[in-house]
Write an enzyme that holds these catalytic residues in place. Structure first.
Site, PDB file in Angstrom:
ATOM      1  N   ILE A  13      76.809 -12.235  65.235  1.00  0.00           N
ATOM      2  CA  ILE A  13      77.636 -11.231  65.072  1.00  0.00           C
ATOM      3  C   ILE A  13      77.223  -9.793  65.641  1.00  0.00           C
ATOM      4  O   ILE A  13      78.041  -9.057  66.214  1.00  0.00           O
ATOM      5  CB  ILE A  13      78.232 -10.953  63.735  1.00  0.00           C
ATOM      6  N   ASP A  58      62.848  -0.765  60.929  1.00  0.00           N
ATOM      7  CA  ASP A  58      62.547  -1.681  60.078  1.00  0.00           C
ATOM      8  C   ASP A  58      63.534  -1.096  58.957  1.00  0.00           C
ATOM      9  O   ASP A  58      63.468   0.086  58.317  1.00  0.00           O
ATOM     10  CB  ASP A  58      61.178  -1.572  59.348  1.00  0.00           C
ATOM     11  N   ASN A  86      74.913  -4.452  59.846  1.00  0.00           N
ATOM     12  CA  ASN A  86      75.303  -6.029  60.105  1.00  0.00           C
ATOM     13  C   ASN A  86      73.868  -6.723  59.479  1.00  0.00           C
ATOM     14  O   ASN A  86      74.098  -8.022  59.259  1.00  0.00           O
ATOM     15  CB  ASN A  86      75.673  -6.299  61.535  1.00  0.00           C
ATOM     16  N   SER A 148      80.797 -10.625  52.920  1.00  0.00           N
ATOM     17  CA  SER A 148      81.080 -11.964  52.994  1.00  0.00           C
ATOM     18  C   SER A 148      82.009 -12.374  51.943  1.00  0.00           C
ATOM     19  O   SER A 148      81.682 -11.720  50.718  1.00  0.00           O
ATOM     20  CB  SER A 148      79.775 -12.903  52.842  1.00  0.00           C
ATOM     21  N   TYR A 167      72.629 -14.477  47.282  1.00  0.00           N
ATOM     22  CA  TYR A 167      73.194 -13.703  48.318  1.00  0.00           C
ATOM     23  C   TYR A 167      74.343 -13.440  47.916  1.00  0.00           C
ATOM     24  O   TYR A 167      75.079 -12.273  48.365  1.00  0.00           O
ATOM     25  CB  TYR A 167      73.461 -14.987  49.317  1.00  0.00           C
ATOM     26  N   LYS A 171      75.981  -9.361  48.026  1.00  0.00           N
ATOM     27  CA  LYS A 171      77.216  -9.066  48.848  1.00  0.00           C
ATOM     28  C   LYS A 171      78.307  -8.474  47.868  1.00  0.00           C
ATOM     29  O   LYS A 171      78.959  -7.529  48.627  1.00  0.00           O
ATOM     30  CB  LYS A 171      77.714 -10.345  49.509  1.00  0.00           C
ATOM     31  N   VAL A 200      82.243 -17.373  61.063  1.00  0.00           N
ATOM     32  CA  VAL A 200      82.008 -17.217  62.334  1.00  0.00           C
ATOM     33  C   VAL A 200      81.005 -18.266  63.033  1.00  0.00           C
ATOM     34  O   VAL A 200      80.380 -18.681  62.219  1.00  0.00           O
ATOM     35  CB  VAL A 200      81.650 -15.725  62.606  1.00  0.00           C
ATOM     36  N   THR A 202      78.154 -19.016  64.335  1.00  0.00           N
ATOM     37  CA  THR A 202      77.278 -18.293  64.923  1.00  0.00           C
ATOM     38  C   THR A 202      75.924 -19.384  64.472  1.00  0.00           C
ATOM     39  O   THR A 202      76.067 -20.410  63.805  1.00  0.00           O
ATOM     40  CB  THR A 202      76.651 -17.146  63.963  1.00  0.00           C
TER      41      THR A 202
END
Length: 268
Positions: A13, A58, A86, A148, A167, A171, A200, A202
């Site tokens: 993305i 970084d 992103n 997400s 995760y 998010k 998506v 990817t």
């Protein structure tokens, strides 16, 4: 001319944003990446389009981010119109565990949560704060946090997906982070959004749902929300839809969590 900076721009993305945005030769597009070692397509694009600027940094290091912001400032005379956050990480390899599976694995649980939060939440604060003065000087004054559906309470409740604990928590934190910045920076005309790109196609998504059995399981879960979803959309489609949401971002919807379709539930 509009100036854009995108973190995590090496592939997927992030690279899709760079490729799409740089097609307008009048815009300046900054790809913020961790290393050039895996940036072959991005390097090639930068040789073909002089408005693509690759900056190695970084996102976990405020000093390096300050240096990256200074590099952007040299090109844009001290401003930045749109910042797209992103860069993300799925975290440790314990993501397949549900909350109860961590019983007796307290160290693994701490690592699952902490590593995700450090990468997906704390590092985003570092990035925004490093580039904020440039955003203040920009015309658009927009910040987009790529989130997400994993971080959405209703999505999780309806689909019944109990894994990806760290995760998902991180998010959800990103969603709140976008809102916190929105309310703080509203007096300065700065707008934010937590923006979901959709499902998506990817490399990262194929790594999770590429296995036929996993894909079947995920589709069964997703069908509880949308019976018509058949699979992921292309990167190009996702980027085009996301950019429309960013274009339409204003003070009225600033701080919201939105899907790539500009609403709160069109996850696919």
């Amino acid at each position: 001319m509009v100036s854009w900076a995108v973190t995590g721009a090496t592939r997927g993305i992030g690279f899709g944003f760079i490729e799409n945005l740089s097609a307008n030769s009048k815009d300046e597009v900054f790809a913020l990446i961790r290393s050039r070692a895996t940036a072959g397509p991005l390097e090639k694009l930068a040789t073909e389009r002089k408005n693509v600027h690759i900056i190695v940094t970084d996102i976990a290091d405020p000093q390096k981010l300050a240096e990256a912001a200074a590099e952007v400032a040299k090109v844009t005379a001290g401003s930045l119109d749109v910042l797209i956050l992103n860069a993300s990480s799925p975290g440790p390899d314990t993501g397949a565990l549900s909350p109860t599976a961590f019983h007796g694995k307290e160290e693994a649980l701490a690592n699952e949560i902490n590593e995700n939060v450090k990468t997906n939440v704390i590092s985003n604060v570092f990035v925004v704060n490093a580039f904020l003065d440039l955003i203040r000087n920009g015309k658009e004054k927009k910040i987009s946090f790529i989130t997400s559906p994993s971080g959405d309470v209703e999505f999780t409740r309806i689909t019944g997906l109990s894994t990806l604990l760290g995760y998902s928590v991180s998010k959800a934190g990103v969603n709140m982070l976008a809102t916190k910045y929105a309310v703080e920076l509203a007096p300065e005309g700065i707008k934010t959004v937590a923006l979901s790109p959709g499902w998506v196609d990817t490399d990262a998504s194929r790594a999770v749902t590429g296995d036929p059995e996993v894909r079947k399981f995920m589709l069964n879960a997703f069908h509880k929300l949308d019976k018509d979803v058949e699979g992921p959309i292309s990167v190009d489609e996702s980027i085009a839809l996301q950019l429309k949401v960013i274009q339409d971002l204003n003070q009225e919807n600033s701080g919201k969590t939105l899907t790539h379709r500009g609403n709160s539930d069109g996850w696919f």
